[in-house]
Enzyme design. Sequence first.
Site, short mmCIF file in Angstrom:
data_model
loop_
_atom_site.label_atom_id
_atom_site.label_comp_id
_atom_site.label_asym_id
_atom_site.label_seq_id
_atom_site.Cartn_x
_atom_site.Cartn_y
_atom_site.Cartn_z
N HIS A 48 0.81 -1.23 -0.24
CA HIS A 48 0.03 -0.01 0.02
C HIS A 48 0.75 1.38 -0.12
O HIS A 48 0.80 1.97 -0.97
CB HIS A 48 -0.96 -0.14 0.97
CG HIS A 48 -1.44 1.26 1.45
ND1 HIS A 48 -2.58 1.98 0.53
CD2 HIS A 48 -1.72 1.97 2.45
CE1 HIS A 48 -2.88 2.90 1.04
NE2 HIS A 48 -2.40 3.22 2.49
N HIS A 72 3.52 6.85 5.30
CA HIS A 72 2.50 7.70 5.94
C HIS A 72 1.55 6.90 6.74
O HIS A 72 0.93 7.52 7.97
CB HIS A 72 1.57 8.15 4.49
CG HIS A 72 0.56 7.02 4.21
ND1 HIS A 72 0.90 6.23 3.24
CD2 HIS A 72 -0.39 6.48 4.57
CE1 HIS A 72 0.00 5.25 2.81
NE2 HIS A 72 -1.05 5.49 3.83
N GLU A 76 0.90 5.62 12.60
CA GLU A 76 -0.67 5.10 13.15
C GLU A 76 -0.31 3.62 13.23
O GLU A 76 -0.98 3.17 14.32
CB GLU A 76 -1.46 5.45 12.04
CG GLU A 76 -2.86 5.23 12.13
CD GLU A 76 -3.57 5.93 13.21
OE1 GLU A 76 -2.89 7.06 14.05
OE2 GLU A 76 -4.63 5.87 13.36
N ASP A 77 0.11 2.71 12.60
CA ASP A 77 0.27 1.40 12.40
C ASP A 77 1.23 0.26 13.20
O ASP A 77 1.14 -0.62 13.35
CB ASP A 77 -0.26 0.80 10.96
CG ASP A 77 -1.48 1.36 10.61
OD1 ASP A 77 -2.36 1.65 11.31
OD2 ASP A 77 -1.65 1.55 9.11
N ASP A 139 -3.39 8.32 -0.87
CA ASP A 139 -3.75 7.27 0.16
C ASP A 139 -5.14 6.76 -0.32
O ASP A 139 -5.17 5.68 -0.29
CB ASP A 139 -3.48 7.59 1.37
CG ASP A 139 -3.89 6.87 2.55
OD1 ASP A 139 -3.64 5.72 2.30
OD2 ASP A 139 -4.49 7.34 3.63
N ASP A 259 -23.52 13.03 -25.81
CA ASP A 259 -22.01 13.44 -25.65
C ASP A 259 -21.32 12.44 -24.51
O ASP A 259 -21.20 13.00 -23.25
CB ASP A 259 -22.13 15.07 -25.10
CG ASP A 259 -23.14 15.22 -24.25
OD1 ASP A 259 -24.04 14.62 -23.88
OD2 ASP A 259 -22.96 16.40 -23.70
MN MN Z 1 -2.71 4.50 4.04
#
Ligand code: MN
Length: 723
Positions: A48, A72, A76-77, A139, A259
């Site tokens: 990712h 990024h 957080e993870d 992201d 169109d």
């Molecule tokens: Mn992410």
Amino acid sequence: MLSAEQLADKVGAYHPDADLALVRRAYAFSQRAHDGQLRKSGDPYFIHPVSVAGIISELKLDVASVCAALLHDVVEDTEVTEADLEREFGHEVAFLVDGVTKLSKINFASKHDRTAESFRKLVVAMSRDIRVLVVKLCDRLDNMRTLEHMSDEGKERIATETMDIYAPLANRLGLARFRDELQDLSFKHINPDAHLDVSRSVDATAASRDAGIARVCQSLTGKLAQQGFACHVTGRSKHLYSIWRKLQERQCTFEQVYDLTAFRVVMESVSDCYAALGVIHSLWTPVPGRFKDYIALPKPNMYQSLHTTVFGPGHQRIEVQIRTHEMHGVAEHGIAAHWRFREKISGGLDPKDAAQFAWLRQLMESQDELKDPAEFLESVKIDLFQDEVYVFTPRGDVRAFPRGATPIDFAYSIHTDLGDHCNGARINGGLAQLAYKLRNGDLVEILTSPDQRPHKEWLDWALTAKARGRVRSYLRETQREKSMKLGRDLLEKELHLANISLVKIEKSPAEAGRLCEKLGYPRLEDIFVHVGYGKLKAQDVVLAVAPKEEPDSSRPTLPPAAIRQGRIEAFMRKVTGRNSHGVLLNGVDDVLVRYTKCCNPLPGDEIVGFLTRGRGVTIHRRNCEKGFEADPERRVAVAWDPKAQINRQVQLSVTTANRPGILATVGQTFHLAGINLSEAACRAGLDGRAENMFTFLCADLAQLKNVMKRLGKIDGVVEVRRV
Ligand code: MN
């Protein structure tokens, strides 16, 4: 998945001087940090961030953005902290990652239109650096591309959020391709049936349309080549969501929407663009009202092109966009095209860059879906986000406040009752004072107490007009109540002296009505209030109730109130040593006057007077805040008495360089201005300056201004300020 080398090569291709070693290190660092983590699909998580970095490199953004994309999700993870990133990759990368992390924590609860706009503002405001927003968009794009493995509920939530928040933001950044893809991916999960319908119809007609597109491309290229123009013509089907929107808007069937395709003609020069337009219009009939010249009048996001719709082969409508190569770059990469070769943006922008980016402000204003562009504008100044803060209610709604606003403003914005009784707040779960200044992303919960009432000092903390207005009017109301009570007491006593019962008057509507009519007030309470404020004399009310009779000499009476009042004033003047002459009240000069300490008015200042209970008239300067807090009903017109010679005590603070002889010069200046100092306090500071406080009697504003001007001219005097 891109390897570290492939990614570094991509960046190096558009940014030859880039620090590619940093990109490789960020790649390896992220790989280590995410080691062992899997996505919902079962793939390694690391895929990712690498994909996000790949999208960033397609936009040709700087190295810091590429590194931020790689990193990024690590804060957080994983176990990695922001401090680790700062140490390893420097402030800029850590700052960008922090921004993306913060955005990820926002929970978009509501999809209501009005709220969606607030959320968009919040996202922009919290990004602080536009690169944070772009990384976040990339992201989100990668997450949308791989959304299949989420639960249905999760899918719909993320898709709705993307449709409401991120697709419009991509549009505002000029990233039209991102917008289209985000919309199509969201559409698929929000309205799967409609998506299937439209895509089936598009697919079913794809072969013939593709043939049609090829035919148009061929005839356009041929015709332009005939005229000697080099050009590049492409055609594409419009994206599904926009086709569906057209179907909805026009209430027609798929076959009736003609169109569906758009053609792009890229030319060598601007004049070639206009020439190409001529060629196209001679080939096919233009649809009236559909020509737009965005070359002469670029869109605020710097987009330039000529747009026209013509009746093409088979009398089908086709859209054609004509532009140069440069214009094409801007159209494809939007705002990102403008940083491509920017070496470094540390923190905010330097002023030179800020000027270059001024167009960004207009960009934000450009889009049709904006209901209040001016309001939005105020909040999107890239490094000028100081004006507003966005906070959450416990229900997850976003509310905007001016920067510096406090929980009091928040409480009043929800409900007047909540404001009146708030006695504290919980900010992000922790207790906070009412004076706490709200910050972006705060979750605010107001604590109340039934006994709490608005306080005077709330006016020091509240910023919004709503909160300040309510607090002021509450304070006025209570003042009025107190005055009413006081006025009633005064009147009762005065009436008692004349053997009249106020209670009896109050109990008899007829009598009360007569009295009110006689004195010209709507209600008895108004009479009390005016007596309380001193605007109406109690004995005048007595006279209105019982017209004067011969004085009863058998009963000793107190002197009339007027005489008593006069005596009190004379006594007060004697005690305070103050000459109350100097201010005229309604043309009368014999009033008890009190000058306030808060603004210390001088003859010459514009002034207002306020009646006070038993203390005569208080004089404020016209612009004094304290004056605004008083009940306007107490206000009386006052003016300086031009005949009176009064000397008022004034203090001046004079900051000077701390050097020998300067005080003597300052002292001399006062003397020359005809002023005798009554007090001087001087204090030398550590910064080589001296703070001097001079107290003296001053006749009027002219004299004060004169001496301030003279002092200001002395060499070594830094500041002269009236205290
Ligand atoms: Mn992410």
